[in-house]
Design a protein around this motif. Structure first.
Motif, PDB file in Angstrom:
ATOM      1  N   GLU A  77       0.785  -1.158   0.038  1.00  0.00           N
ATOM      2  CA  GLU A  77       0.055   0.143   0.086  1.00  0.00           C
ATOM      3  C   GLU A  77       1.014   1.225  -0.090  1.00  0.00           C
ATOM      4  N   VAL A  78       0.920   1.975  -0.957  1.00  0.00           N
ATOM      5  CA  VAL A  78       1.830   3.167  -1.248  1.00  0.00           C
ATOM      6  C   VAL A  78       1.064   4.506  -1.158  1.00  0.00           C
ATOM      7  N   ASN A  79       1.550   5.130  -0.503  1.00  0.00           N
ATOM      8  CA  ASN A  79       1.018   6.664  -0.504  1.00  0.00           C
ATOM      9  C   ASN A  79       2.149   7.641  -0.702  1.00  0.00           C
ATOM     10  N   ASP A  80       1.663   8.834  -1.569  1.00  0.00           N
ATOM     11  CA  ASP A  80       2.747   9.771  -1.826  1.00  0.00           C
ATOM     12  C   ASP A  80       2.213  11.244  -1.457  1.00  0.00           C
ATOM     13  N   GLY A  81       1.002  11.081  -0.582  1.00  0.00           N
ATOM     14  CA  GLY A  81       0.857  12.440   0.036  1.00  0.00           C
ATOM     15  C   GLY A  81      -0.164  13.258  -0.831  1.00  0.00           C
ATOM     16  N   SER A  82      -0.394  12.868  -2.126  1.00  0.00           N
ATOM     17  CA  SER A  82      -1.141  13.678  -3.007  1.00  0.00           C
ATOM     18  C   SER A  82      -2.559  13.496  -2.732  1.00  0.00           C
ATOM     19  N   CYS A  83      -2.944  12.172  -1.976  1.00  0.00           N
ATOM     20  CA  CYS A  83      -4.108  11.986  -1.685  1.00  0.00           C
ATOM     21  C   CYS A  83      -4.268  11.320  -0.463  1.00  0.00           C
ATOM     22  N   PHE A  84      -5.553  11.290   0.209  1.00  0.00           N
ATOM     23  CA  PHE A  84      -5.733  10.240   1.417  1.00  0.00           C
ATOM     24  C   PHE A  84      -5.469   8.853   1.210  1.00  0.00           C
ATOM     25  N   ASP A  85      -5.786   8.464  -0.002  1.00  0.00           N
ATOM     26  CA  ASP A  85      -6.077   6.961  -0.258  1.00  0.00           C
ATOM     27  C   ASP A  85      -4.677   6.305  -0.698  1.00  0.00           C
ATOM     28  N   ASN A  86      -4.369   5.134  -0.398  1.00  0.00           N
ATOM     29  CA  ASN A  86      -3.136   4.433  -0.918  1.00  0.00           C
ATOM     30  C   ASN A  86      -3.542   3.629  -2.222  1.00  0.00           C
ATOM     31  N   LEU A  87      -2.328   3.437  -3.071  1.00  0.00           N
ATOM     32  CA  LEU A  87      -2.625   2.686  -4.131  1.00  0.00           C
ATOM     33  C   LEU A  87      -1.744   1.245  -3.877  1.00  0.00           C
ATOM     34  N   GLN A  88      -2.568   0.232  -4.383  1.00  0.00           N
ATOM     35  CA  GLN A  88      -2.019  -0.963  -4.128  1.00  0.00           C
ATOM     36  C   GLN A  88      -1.044  -1.321  -5.186  1.00  0.00           C
ATOM     37  N   VAL A  89       0.183  -1.813  -4.797  1.00  0.00           N
ATOM     38  CA  VAL A  89       1.077  -2.387  -5.783  1.00  0.00           C
ATOM     39  C   VAL A  89       1.299  -4.006  -5.658  1.00  0.00           C
ATOM     40  N   MET A  90       1.252  -4.591  -6.715  1.00  0.00           N
ATOM     41  CA  MET A  90       1.471  -5.932  -6.523  1.00  0.00           C
ATOM     42  C   MET A  90       2.884  -6.332  -7.139  1.00  0.00           C
ATOM     43  N   ILE A  91       3.666  -7.078  -6.498  1.00  0.00           N
ATOM     44  CA  ILE A  91       5.254  -7.020  -6.859  1.00  0.00           C
ATOM     45  C   ILE A  91       5.648  -8.532  -6.823  1.00  0.00           C
ATOM     46  N   ASP A  92       6.152  -9.412  -7.934  1.00  0.00           N
ATOM     47  CA  ASP A  92       6.682 -10.537  -7.762  1.00  0.00           C
ATOM     48  C   ASP A  92       7.886 -10.599  -7.198  1.00  0.00           C
ATOM     49  N   LYS A  93       8.288 -11.956  -6.681  1.00  0.00           N
ATOM     50  CA  LYS A  93       9.465 -12.153  -6.160  1.00  0.00           C
ATOM     51  C   LYS A  93      10.601 -11.886  -6.887  1.00  0.00           C
ATOM     52  N   GLU A  94      10.641 -12.160  -8.175  1.00  0.00           N
ATOM     53  CA  GLU A  94      11.747 -11.791  -9.082  1.00  0.00           C
ATOM     54  C   GLU A  94      11.905 -10.511  -9.360  1.00  0.00           C
ATOM     55  N   VAL A  95      10.960  -9.793  -9.525  1.00  0.00           N
ATOM     56  CA  VAL A  95      10.974  -8.235  -9.560  1.00  0.00           C
ATOM     57  C   VAL A  95      11.682  -7.630  -8.283  1.00  0.00           C
ATOM     58  N   ALA A  96      11.515  -8.024  -7.252  1.00  0.00           N
ATOM     59  CA  ALA A  96      12.022  -7.373  -6.066  1.00  0.00           C
ATOM     60  C   ALA A  96      13.581  -7.993  -5.608  1.00  0.00           C
TER      61      ALA A  96
END
Length: 294
Positions: A77-96
């Motif tokens: 759940e990522v938040n950049d302060g531009s709004c109240f809500d968070n954006l969900q990011v799905m990341i695979d093990k290989e990408v990380a």
């Protein structure tokens, strides 16, 4: 391993010609990063569905993160302060893997810059879209053992001690947005009425434990000098010793008065007595200092 610096990571990712080139919304102050703000997605009329399939770069802080699928992927759940809500990011093990694995990404407070494709979520979910991560462009790791802001709700007393981080909480974030809206409306109204916003010089009285009595703002400098000359008259040795004894005795009285006030904080009379004792002690110390300098 992560790249040595942000500049190297940006150069490797070719951010200048990336997300901005495919028509994705890029924040004006993030042109060098090609970063899109989360509010352009989640606050869009369609919830961001019109941008599904586009490659985007989003950056911010991890509010919550959890591994799933037996460690095969993770949800952030990522938040950049531009709004109240968070954006969900799905990341695979290989990408990380290039940045140390999923365990480096899931701790609350981790700073990330992620590139991925915006995808539509299944019906019935809270958000209409999520980001399928393809590359982690930057990682600012956060040690969960020392980071003070946990996922759970924090008390106001605790947040007062973490003033530099409390804006990341939902409560203080909501209060800050309300204050911003009120201040903006107030300034807009007066600007439209022809007023100017200026900072006027103000002399305020701030007297902490009598320290303010060390300074005096006056135009009657002659009388001040006369008062100093009178105060500087030398005292006999016995009177000087008597004054020292008074300072010592008053110091004990102040200590006892503060202890009594601390034991019964609801008693305003004890608090007033403690303050009066402190004032008396400061006055005696000032007299002693003047007498010893004479």
């Amino acid at each position: 391993m992560a790249a040595d610096g942000v500049a190297d990571q940006l150069a490797q990712a070719n951010l200048q010609d990336g997300a901005a080139a495919n028509g994705a919304p890029v924040a004006p102050y993030s042109a060098s990063y090609g970063r899109s703000t989360i509010k352009t997605l989640l606050l869009a009329p369609d919830g961001g569905k019109s941008m599904v399939g586009q490659t985007l770069r989003i950056g911010g802080w991890i509010k919550t993160g959890r591994e799933a699928g037996g460690g095969a992927w993770a949800f952030l759940e990522v938040n950049d302060g531009s709004c109240f809500d968070n954006l969900q990011v799905m990341i695979d093990k290989e990408v990380a893997e290039p940045v140390g694995g999923l365990k480096k990404l899931v701790p609350t407070g981790t700073c990330v810059l992620i590139e991925g494709m915006l995808a539509e979520t299944p019906e019935g979910t809270k958000q209409a879209v999520e980001l399928k991560a393809r590359q982690v462009l930057h990682l600012g790791p956060c040690d969960a053992a020392t980071y003070p802001m946990a996922k759970k709700k924090q008390s106001m007393e605790f947040l007062r001690e973490k003033a530099h981080l409390r804006a990341r909480t939902n409560t203080i974030g909501a209060v800050a947005r309300i204050r911003n809206a009120l201040a903006f409306a107030t300034h807009t109204f007066f600007q439209q009425q022809g007023f100017y916003y200026v900072h006027t010089p103000i002399i305020t009285a701030s007297d902490c434990e009598g320290a303010g009595e060390m300074f005096q703002v006056t135009t009657l400098l002659g009388k001040v000098e006369e008062g100093n000359q009178l105060a500087a008259a030398a005292l006999p040795a016995d009177e000087l010793q008597q004054l020292r004894d008074q300072v010592t005795a008053q110091g004990v009285a102040v200590k006892d008065a503060k202890a009594a006030a601390a034991a019964d904080k609801a008693n305003t009379e004890l608090a007033a007595a403690a303050k009066a004792a402190v004032d008396t002690l400061l006055s005696l110390k000032r007299q002693l200092a003047e007498a010893e300098e004479a």
